[in-house]
Design a protein around this motif. Structure first.
Motif: not given
Ligand code: SF4
Ligand code: SF4
Length: 227
Positions: A84-96
């Motif tokens: 699809s046009d989309c992908r799942a991602v993750e960030c470094k978390g709320a502290r960052h």
């Protein structure tokens, strides 16, 4: 055609206002989620972005990376994204967290643009599956007009770049009406001008004015972890 990285850059510029300048909602839900805001933990919400939005984010920060599934449930949740046009991602978390480099999903959660059955973008509704976990959903009266204005304007930009997104939210709105009709319950919508409405069940999407005091009764629904 999918929005370009430049389109997302413009959308970010138009999505600046916080839900509320008074309340830091992350501090309200985090105590019930091991100290982390619910919408910032992939165990509750896996951020989904378009490839073009990811390209923009990668050009601005190293805060984001591809999401690595940790369970069969994770894999099932993102299985539909393949091709699809989309992908799942993750960030470094709320502290960052870098405020300027949050995704569109971060900036808009827990809201989506609500469409009436005749296709008018009348205001904001919430992702109902987070009821009881997201403090904002139980405290809709904290939502301020600049946030509503930014939501409306930024989604106009999104739809101008890709009409399919309008179809997505029309369909999401119809699904919400169906879910609440089956429950026999009304649900709240915040109008473009900040007025409150109920959408009545089994009514073809009929909206009636809601009182602030009625919306404040929703506060009794938070938290409901474990229920
Ligand atoms: S939007 Fe909802 S889930 Fe996210 S930090 Fe605020 S209260 Fe928590
Ligand atoms: S970028 Fe910030 S707001 Fe978005 S999920 Fe990560 S910590 Fe939460």
């Amino acid at each position: 055609m999918a929005p370009t990285p430049k389109d997302y850059d413009n959308i970010y510029k138009r999505l600046q206002a916080p839900i509320s300048k008074v309340y830091d909602c992350g501090k309200k839900c985090a105590p019930y989620n091991n100290g982390e805001p619910v919408c910032c933990t992939t165990g509750h919400a896996i951020p989904i972005v378009e490839h073009s939005e990811y390209k923009l984010l990668k050009s601005r920060t190293d805060m984001w990376s591809p999401f690595k599934p940790k369970s069969a449930a994770d894999r099932a949740e993102i299985a539909d994204l393949k091709g699809s046009d989309c992908r799942a991602v993750e960030c470094k978390g709320a502290r960052h967290c870098e405020r300027d480099n949050r995704s569109m999903a971060c900036r808009t959660f827990p809201f989506f643009p609500y469409f009436s059955p005749d296709g008018e973008m009348v205001g904001l509704a919430t992702y109902w599956s987070f009821e009881g976990q997201c403090w904002v959903i139980s405290n809709l009266t904290i939502v301020e007009q600049p946030f509503i204005d930014d939501m409306m304007a930024s989604h106009d930009l999104l739809f101008a770049a890709d009409e399919d997104w309008r179809k997505t939210y029309r369909s999401q709105s119809a699904t919400m009406r169906g879910v609440y009709s089956r429950k026999g319950k009304r649900f709240p919508v915040i109008g473009r001008d900040g007025k409150y409405f109920w959408v009545l069940p089994k009514s073809g999407g009929k909206m009636i004015p809601a009182k602030k005091a009625e919306l404040m009764e929703l506060r009794s629904g938070f938290p409901n972890f474990g229920e």
